[in-house]
Every structure is written in structure tokens, then in C-alpha cells.
Design an enzyme around this catalytic site. Structure first.
Site, PDB file in Angstrom:
ATOM      1  N   HIS A  99      -7.620  -5.382  -0.091  1.00 53.73           N
ATOM      2  CA  HIS A  99      -6.396  -4.654   0.240  1.00 53.73           C
ATOM      3  C   HIS A  99      -5.640  -5.252   1.430  1.00 53.73           C
ATOM      4  O   HIS A  99      -4.404  -5.344   1.413  1.00 53.73           O
ATOM      5  CB  HIS A  99      -6.747  -3.188   0.537  1.00 53.73           C
TER       6      HIS A  99
ATOM      7  N   ASP B 203      -9.779  -5.193  -4.452  1.00 54.30           N
ATOM      8  CA  ASP B 203      -9.070  -4.136  -3.739  1.00 54.30           C
ATOM      9  C   ASP B 203      -9.623  -2.782  -4.168  1.00 54.30           C
ATOM     10  O   ASP B 203      -9.445  -2.353  -5.300  1.00 54.30           O
ATOM     11  CB  ASP B 203      -7.576  -4.227  -4.072  1.00 54.30           C
TER      12      ASP B 203
ATOM     13  N   SER C 285       0.825  -1.196   0.000  1.00 51.95           N
ATOM     14  CA  SER C 285       0.000   0.000   0.000  1.00 51.95           C
ATOM     15  C   SER C 285       0.870   1.262   0.000  1.00 51.95           C
ATOM     16  O   SER C 285       1.629   1.489  -0.936  1.00 51.95           O
ATOM     17  CB  SER C 285      -0.963  -0.051   1.191  1.00 51.95           C
TER      18      SER C 285
END
Length: 327
Positions: free
Chosen positions: A297, A268, A100
Site C-alpha cells: 500500500h 496491498d 488510498s
């Protein structure tokens, strides 16, 4: 007799997480333990603002200046210095794993020639450089409210969702506008393989604080569809950057010779497939790709099936490029 180190690998966490996220499940499921068991010399990054990184030579976390940063500084200073330090200690190139925000930092840092020459290869989980097609309802609600501008105008510089103020803010965002019965999925997308029975345990560690300026920078990316430095507005941009708009981080500057491995998911809502494709088009190299249709995610760091779905593939990739390191 000198101890033989395995190849160094740096684990870089995402937004509102800390380095502890790589160790929150069992030793058979957590990437930090799995890499160590496979002979890697595991280093764990914690960026400024996390509960593990509140130290400073002259500032307190209560000072406004302590929180005067965004992922731009995390990439160009924090991550860069971590890579330099590990390289100086191990005297070898290192592997980098980001998730991320950790991938935003990595991609920005890799545009700098002096950084990338110290990196053997990188694995990016939920890779992000563009956020134009984000679909997470909770995040879009915050963007549309201009929440980033509001909290900075209120003089709030530390974004801490564990504080009373932070909890009340979450409640106000959800109230009548977003279904927050499953808050995690509202933020990240539906996670297929996340162990819901461990949520109370996870909440002992996450969320970590971040800066309001960092949130503002991320929301600038969403609104403008850019991968650029922080936008201060016309006059301050001219003063700091010498141009009216902030400079872009040009992914084309990442050398073709840098081996990249990317894993992304069909569920995601933060690292959208279209934005991943945008990233891929701008890179000179052709990363090895792993697409997992059902992954959201958080699955990329906390899936109970991540070892066979993800980490075994990542380790094979690292082994194939471990030329200057020994296993």
C-alpha cells in the site's frame, strides 16, 4: 507578460497522511517534484484534520464539532471545493491524483456531475471503493474489537496516534494478538520498495490525525461490503436521508467519458485485488490499469522505484488526455 502555467494537477493524500507525503523522498523520487519537473502546475490537497488543516472560522480542534465528519464530507465538500477553486484560478480542467483514502474521496466526488465536468482525467493509486476483502491483520483486529464504536462511546473524536492515548491504544491492540514487530506491514501489507532507513524521517511527518467518525465509516465499509454514505442507524438515516439505509455512491454514475488510470498491487492488504475488481465491474468506463505484483500500500507513494514503475506511466497517460491543457 503573463506567466504560462502548465496543466494543473491536484494531489490528494490518503488516511493518516497529509500533502507532505508527496515530497518526503528526493526530488527524483517524489511525485510532487517529478510532476513539477515535467511541466505540471502542482496543487496539493490537505483534508480537514491534518496538521496543516486545523484552521476554522469558529471551532477549535478541541471541539467535538470540529471532528464531526468522515470521508463522505471530505469527498463532497473538501475535495469538491479544492477542484472548484483550482478550476476557477486556472480556468481549465484539472488532473486528479489520489492515493488510498484519496481515491475513495475521488470516486465518490466523481459521481457528482458538477464535479466531474471540471476533471480532465484521474490517476488512482491503490484504488478503494470497497473494503470487503481487506486482509491487514492490524486493521481486522481493530474491526473485530469494534474499536470504532468503543472510542466514540468514550467521547474521543480526534484520532491522533501521536498522542499518549494513541500510542497506548496501538500497544493494546498489538499486545498478544497481532505481531507488530513490523507495524507498517501489519497495517498495509508487505512493501517491496519502501526505504526502511528513512522511517525516522517519515515519522516526523506521519501519521496525521483523523476523526473517529471517519474510522467508523471505513469500518462500516469493511463490515458491510458497501460503498455508501455514513450509517447513522435507522432513525437518523430516515431523518437525514429519507430512507432506512444510507444511500450508496453509485460508481455507474461516473461518466464513461472520464479517463481513469489505476495502479494496484498484489501485496496491498488494504486495496485488495478482489475489491479493485469489484470497483472495475461497476464503472462504465474501462480504466487503464497497471498491476504491480510486489507492491504494497505504501509503495505507491514512497517506493524508491516509483518513478519508473509508476509515475512515468502516469505522466504518459496524462499527456495523452491533456486536450484542454497545454504542456
Amino acid at each position: 507578460m503573463k506567466e504560462q502555467r502548465g496543466p494543473p494537477v491536484l494531489l490528494q493524500h490518503g488516511l493518516f497522511m497529509g500533502g507532505d507525503v508527496w515530497f518526503l523522498d528526493s526530488s527524483e523520487q517524489s511525485l510532487g517534484f517529478i510532476l513539477a519537473d515535467n511541466g505540471f502546475d502542482v496543487w496539493v490537497g490537505n483534508v480537514r484534520g491534518t496538521r496543516w488543516s486545523h484552521g476554522h472560522i469558529c471551532l477549535s480542534e478541541k471541539d467535538k464539532e470540529f471532528w464531526d465528519w468522515s470521508w463522505q464530507e471530505l469527498a463532497l465538500y473538501d475535495l469538491t471545493d479544492m477542484i472548484c477553486y483550482i478550476n476557477s484560478i486556472t480556468n481549465t480542467k484539472i488532473f486528479v491524483v489520489g492515493h488510498s483514502q484519496g481515491t475513495i474521496m475521488s470516486l465518490a466526488a466523481f459521481t457528482q456531475p458538477d464535479v466531474v465536468e471540471m476533471v480532465e482525467a484521474a490517476a488512482l493509486l491503490s484504488p478503494i471503493s470497497y473494503l470487503e476483502h481487506i486482509t491487514a491483520p492490524f486493521v481486522l483486529r481493530m474491526v473485530n474489537m469494534h474499536l470504532d464504536q468503543m472510542i466514540l462511546a468514550m467521547g474521543i473524536h480526534q484520532l491522533n496516534f501521536r498522542s499518549e492515548w494513541g500510542v497506548n491504544l496501538l500497544d493494546s491492540i498489538c499486545d498478544g494478538h497481532v505481531d507488530c514487530n513490523d507495524l507498517l506491514n501489519t497495517i498495509t501489507g508487505k512493501n517491496c520498495c519502501f526505504n526502511n532507513s528513512r522511517v525516522d524521517f517519515y515519522l516526523e511527518y506521519v501519521p496525521h490525525p483523523s476523526s473517529s467518525k471517519n474510522l467508523r465509516h471505513l469500518f462500516q465499509m469493511i463490515r458491510k461490503g458497501t460503498f455508501s454514505k455514513y450509517d447513522y442507524g435507522l432513525f437518523k438515516n430516515l431523518k437525514l436521508y429519507g430512507q432506512p439505509k444510507p444511500p450508496v455512491f453509485d460508481l455507474g454514475h461516473i461518466p464513461k467519458s472520464l479517463p481513469l488510470w489505476m495502479a494496484y498491487g498484489g501485496s496491498d492488504d488494504l486495496a485488495d485485488v478482489m475489491d479493485v475488481q469489484h470497483t472495475l465491474k461497476e464503472l462504465q468506463c474501462k480504466p487503464e490499469l497497471l498491476y504491480l505484483e510486489s507492491y504494497g500500500h505504501v509503495d505507491f507513494v514512497l517506493s524508491v522505484n516509483a518513478k519508473k514503475d509508476l509515475y512515468d506511466h502516469m505522466i504518459l497517460f496524462f499527456r495523452s488526455w491533456g486536450k484542454s491543457s497545454s504542456f
